[in-house]
Write a protein that holds these residues in place. Structure first.
Motif, PDB file in Angstrom:
ATOM      1  N   GLU A 110       8.452 -13.703   3.944  1.00 13.08           N
ATOM      2  CA  GLU A 110       7.093 -13.183   3.775  1.00 13.08           C
ATOM      3  C   GLU A 110       6.616 -12.434   5.015  1.00 13.08           C
TER       4      GLU A 110
ATOM      5  N   SER B 277       6.116  -8.379   5.456  1.00 14.77           N
ATOM      6  CA  SER B 277       4.790  -7.896   5.835  1.00 14.77           C
ATOM      7  C   SER B 277       4.861  -7.038   7.090  1.00 14.77           C
TER       8      SER B 277
ATOM      9  N   ILE C 222       6.341  -3.629   6.218  1.00 20.43           N
ATOM     10  CA  ILE C 222       5.375  -2.806   5.472  1.00 20.43           C
ATOM     11  C   ILE C 222       4.366  -2.198   6.432  1.00 20.43           C
ATOM     12  N   THR C 223       3.903  -3.017   7.404  1.00 20.49           N
ATOM     13  CA  THR C 223       2.940  -2.524   8.398  1.00 20.49           C
ATOM     14  C   THR C 223       3.553  -1.427   9.259  1.00 20.49           C
TER      15      THR C 223
ATOM     16  N   PRO D  55       0.665   0.443   2.248  1.00 21.91           N
ATOM     17  CA  PRO D  55      -0.330  -0.574   1.893  1.00 21.91           C
ATOM     18  C   PRO D  55       0.337  -1.927   1.650  1.00 21.91           C
ATOM     19  N   ALA D  56      -0.435  -2.986   1.751  1.00 22.43           N
ATOM     20  CA  ALA D  56       0.104  -4.343   1.670  1.00 22.43           C
ATOM     21  C   ALA D  56       0.815  -4.617   0.349  1.00 22.43           C
ATOM     22  N   ASP D  57       0.352  -3.948  -0.730  1.00 20.67           N
ATOM     23  CA  ASP D  57       0.942  -4.182  -2.049  1.00 20.67           C
ATOM     24  C   ASP D  57       1.968  -3.108  -2.421  1.00 20.67           C
ATOM     25  N   ALA D  58       2.571  -2.493  -1.402  1.00 21.98           N
ATOM     26  CA  ALA D  58       3.472  -1.362  -1.659  1.00 21.98           C
ATOM     27  C   ALA D  58       4.808  -1.776  -2.261  1.00 21.98           C
ATOM     28  N   VAL D  59       5.140  -3.050  -2.157  1.00 16.15           N
ATOM     29  CA  VAL D  59       6.453  -3.506  -2.644  1.00 16.15           C
ATOM     30  C   VAL D  59       6.247  -4.442  -3.831  1.00 16.15           C
ATOM     31  N   PRO D  60       6.231  -3.918  -5.057  1.00 11.52           N
ATOM     32  CA  PRO D  60       6.024  -4.763  -6.245  1.00 11.52           C
ATOM     33  C   PRO D  60       7.291  -5.551  -6.583  1.00 11.52           C
ATOM     34  N   ASP D  61       7.121  -6.526  -7.452  1.00 12.16           N
ATOM     35  CA  ASP D  61       8.265  -7.348  -7.871  1.00 12.16           C
ATOM     36  C   ASP D  61       9.353  -6.507  -8.514  1.00 12.16           C
TER      37      ASP D  61
ATOM     38  N   ARG E 154       8.385   6.252  -2.859  1.00  7.33           N
ATOM     39  CA  ARG E 154       6.977   6.630  -2.951  1.00  7.33           C
ATOM     40  C   ARG E 154       6.782   8.087  -2.533  1.00  7.33           C
TER      41      ARG E 154
END
Length: 258
Positions: free
Chosen positions: A180, A184, A187-188, A193-199, A234
């Motif tokens: 986790e 995170s 991603i930063t 964005p924090a939700d940039a990596v979906p399941d 993306r």
């Protein structure tokens, strides 16, 4: 092993399957669980071909004498998932007759003393009592105890165990969960964005690399690869004026650069 030896003939008529079961039992714990010799090892033990061994294991499983056990036990000992043999549990509650424990009468035609497994305890030929050696190559008593401890620890964890040392490199496996904090952080760093990596992205990424066991990386390295790929998708989708479609497998052609 005594359970396998005591199976009645009508329960297991196939002599080759019985031989495989006996050798498999050599590698099981005291309760019949956690046996994971490779097919090549069983082939050496039995003198059968690996192909025949695999067929006999399937037959034994279909007959209910063995079943697949906790595969994490093998993961504790073997890092690469593609080299892990199947872990089997012997179903010792099925088929075996209870070993006789009462004293045999004088008219017993075998002439054996009432010892365990019907083995006469006398030393008629002057030999010292044989030590209780093991035929199952499981090592010393300390090693057996360690195996049971390892199995207990593995039982408490998930079916696939990610290395606890973040510096350890490993191949992707089907139940991998990104760290986790590591995810995170990446991603930063990538400015996403924090939700940039979906399941869906994680599943697609795992599906590709599970099929490439030669590719190994650390926990942080896998998070980096995942985020970099998502970032690339993306950017590509943005240039086309649409959202990234992670269910589209065409992305796999670009992963060789990660």
């Amino acid at each position: 092993m005594s359970w396998a030896l005591s199976l009645p003939t009508e329960t297991l008529k196939d002599s080759s399957a019985r031989h495989v079961l006996l050798c498999l039992a050599n590698y099981a714990g005291s309760n019949g669980t956690g046996a994971f010799p490779s097919a090549s090892t069983l082939a050496q033990d039995t003198g059968l071909s690996e192909r025949t061994v695999r067929y006999k294991l399937d037959d034994l499983e279909q007959s209910g004498l063995i079943k697949k056990g906790n595969q994490a036990i093998a993961a504790v000992h073997i890092d690469r998932h593609d080299r892990r043999p199947v872990v089997y549990d012997l179903q010792i509650s099925r088929g075996a007759n209870t070993a006789p424990r009462t004293k045999r009468g004088a008219d017993d035609v075998t002439g054996c003393n009432p010892q365990q497994s019907g083995v006469q305890s006398g030393t008629e030929r002057g030999a010292a009592a044989a030590p209780n050696t093991s035929l199952n190559h499981q090592g010393t008593e300390e090693q057996l105890q360690q195996r049971e401890i390892d199995a207990a620890l593995a039982e408490q964890n998930s079916a696939a165990i990610e290395p606890q040392d973040d510096r350890q490199r490993f191949a992707m496996f089907a139940t991998w969960v990104p760290n986790e904090k590591g995810l995170s952080d990446q991603i930063t760093i990538a400015g996403l964005p924090a939700d940039a990596v979906p399941d869906a992205a994680i599943r697609a990424f795992m599906g590709f690399f599970v099929a490439k066991p030669a590719t190994i990386d650390t926990s942080a390295g896998w998070c980096y690869r995942l985020v970099q790929w998502v970032k690339r998708e993306r950017v590509k989708a943005s240039g086309q004026g649409k959202a990234p479609d992670f269910d589209d497998t065409s992305w796999a052609n670009d992963l060789g650069d990660l």
